[in-house]
Every structure is written in C-alpha cells, then in structure tokens.
Design a protein around this motif. Structure first.
Motif, short mmCIF file in Angstrom:
data_model
loop_
_atom_site.label_atom_id
_atom_site.label_comp_id
_atom_site.label_asym_id
_atom_site.label_seq_id
_atom_site.Cartn_x
_atom_site.Cartn_y
_atom_site.Cartn_z
N ASN A 1 -6.84 6.18 -12.28
CA ASN A 1 -7.60 4.94 -12.06
C ASN A 1 -7.31 3.90 -13.13
O ASN A 1 -7.30 2.70 -12.85
CB ASN A 1 -9.10 5.25 -12.02
N ASP B 1 0.60 4.10 -2.76
CA ASP B 1 0.29 5.49 -2.39
C ASP B 1 1.31 6.45 -3.00
O ASP B 1 0.95 7.55 -3.45
CB ASP B 1 0.27 5.65 -0.86
N GLU C 1 0.80 -1.22 0.00
CA GLU C 1 0.00 0.00 0.00
C GLU C 1 0.84 1.28 0.00
O GLU C 1 0.49 2.26 -0.65
CB GLU C 1 -0.94 0.01 1.21
N ASP D 1 -6.95 1.86 -3.36
CA ASP D 1 -8.05 2.83 -3.32
C ASP D 1 -8.09 3.61 -4.63
O ASP D 1 -7.08 4.20 -5.03
CB ASP D 1 -7.89 3.79 -2.14
N ARG D 2 -9.24 3.63 -5.27
CA ARG D 2 -9.39 4.36 -6.52
C ARG D 2 -9.76 5.82 -6.24
O ARG D 2 -10.34 6.14 -5.21
CB ARG D 2 -10.47 3.72 -7.40
#
Length: 259
Positions: free
Chosen positions: A77, A60, A56, A103-104
């Motif tokens: 995305n 990020d 993650e 996370d989109r």
C-alpha cells in the motif's frame, strides 16, 4: 489549455516520478520514504514506460510481483500510494487523460502489544548488562512519555525544559506541536545525556541502526526473538495502556500521544 507534452513527447514514468518528488515530496518528512517507494515502482514497471501506458493491468501486475516477493500488504500500500501520487500529479497537469483506479490491499491491525512490568525490568537490565546504558535511558523516556521513536531520537536540548519538566515537540506526525510532561525517571534519564554531544545539540548520540541492532540482540537474549510484535513501538503502546489503566480520560491520552 491541455498540456501537449503527452502528444509530442510522451512523459516517462521515471521523469514523472522526479517531477512529483520536486513538486510534492521535496523537503517533507516523508521525502526519502516516498522517493524510495516511487523508485521501486519505476524499476518494477519500467522507468522508460510512458506514463500514459500505466493502466489498471500494469498496476495489477505490479501488485502481483510485490506479492510474489513476499511484501506485506502494508508495504504494498505504501508503494501504491507513491505511484498514485505520481499519476495524480500527471492527471492534474494533463499528461494523462484519466486517473487509473488503484485498489489498496486490506491491512490487518494485528494485536496491540505492550510491555509488562516484568518484561520492562528484564529488558532494561539486559540493555544495561550489554553496556547500552544510553539506550536503556532512551527506552525509559519512551515508556514514560509515549513519544514515537523518531520524535524522541531527534530531540535537541533546546526542546527539553528541565525547569518546566516538559519536552516540546515541534515536528510531529500529525503536524501539530505538543508539550509532554516528564516523569522523575524520564528527567533523570535525560540529565544523564548532558554533555554527551560535543556540539551540545542532540540529546541522543547513537544512530537508529545501532539501537535496532542492540534491541534485536536484547530481544533474542530474552527469548523473544519470535515475537514479531515486540518492537520499539510497543513502548508507546505501553505508555498509553498505563495511562488508561490509571483512569486518564481517553481524550487526554489522545492529546498526550499526539494522535
């Protein structure tokens, strides 16, 4: 039995991307775009990075870099979708033990732009005035059929049935073939293309980049250069809007456009 590859010789992100392309994207309509997005992710993260280390925090940082480069949420995305496919491929084959959470970004739908009758008259006149007669015909077909740009641009003569006054699409975005009725104007526009292709296969002989250049020149000439919504796709919106204004049932419009 769990694959031992990630223990003896960690799989790199670049190699994982190649495997994913061969297994999932090769031969599909989205192959080029998916591979381009995958390569961009690999370059930004580092192609030699072990796929087991893509967590993650790494994702990020990737998103932050894309944002710093001014990429729109939709573009981000699409790149995250390619990366997600790579990681899911690895997870299912035991190369990694867990699937990172991705996370989109929230995408704005924006306003739906369509072409007014006055704008249609002006843009067609301008395209023809610049000598782009075939492209003006192409625009008329898009306006009257609601086809996506790519659907119309790759039309072959075998897809056009002048007798039944329809075009038949076999490869579409939603995967379902459909037939589209032709207006008299669209029929005339298509007939003017007959004989343009020496091999008599393709309906339209201009390239996509040639059309884009002509469209942008026309747009600037009409004083619409700042209108970011005035793009070829708005011709499809225009067709849908006109059908609805004429009282056509929404379910029929949905089938007509291939939604």
């Amino acid at each position: 039995m769990k694959n031992r590859r990630n223990k003896s010789q960690p799989l790199t992100l670049s190699r994982a991307a190649e495997e994913t392309c061969d297994k999932h994207w090769k031969g599909t309509k989205s192959e080029t775009t998916s591979w381009w997005n995958a390569k961009d992710c690999c370059q930004r993260i580092g192609g030699s990075v072990a796929v087991v280390d893509v967590n993650e925090n790494v994702i990020d940082e990737l998103v932050s870099e894309l944002e710093r480069d001014g990429k729109a949420n939709g573009t981000i995305n699409r790149k995250l979708a390619a990366l997600s496919k790579i990681l899911r491929h690895c997870y299912r084959r035991g190369y990694i033990e867990r699937m990172p959470i991705i996370d989109r970004k929230k995408e704005s739908q924006g306003r739906i732009r369509w072409v007014t009758v006055e704008e249609e008259f002006k843009l067609l006149a301008k395209m023809r005035g610049m000598g782009h007669l075939r492209m003006a015909d192409f625009i008329e077909v898009l306006l009257d059929t609601g086809m996506r740009f790519g659907e119309s641009h790759k039309l072959e003569w075998r897809d056009v049935d002048f007798g039944q006054e329809v075009v038949r699409l076999w490869e579409t975005k939603n995967g379902q073939a459909r037939s589209i009725p032709l207006t008299r104007r669209a029929m005339d526009s298509l007939r003017r293309q007959v004989g343009m292709d020496p091999q008599n296969l393709r309906v339209w002989i201009f390239r996509k980049d040639q059309f884009r250049h002509a469209w942008d020149a026309m747009k600037e000439s009409l004083g619409l250069g700042a209108d970011t919504q005035f793009v070829p796709h708005c011709l499809r919106h225009t067709c849908a809007s006109r059908l609805i204004q004429r009282g056509i049932d929404l379910r029929v419009v949905k089938e007509f456009l291939g939604h």
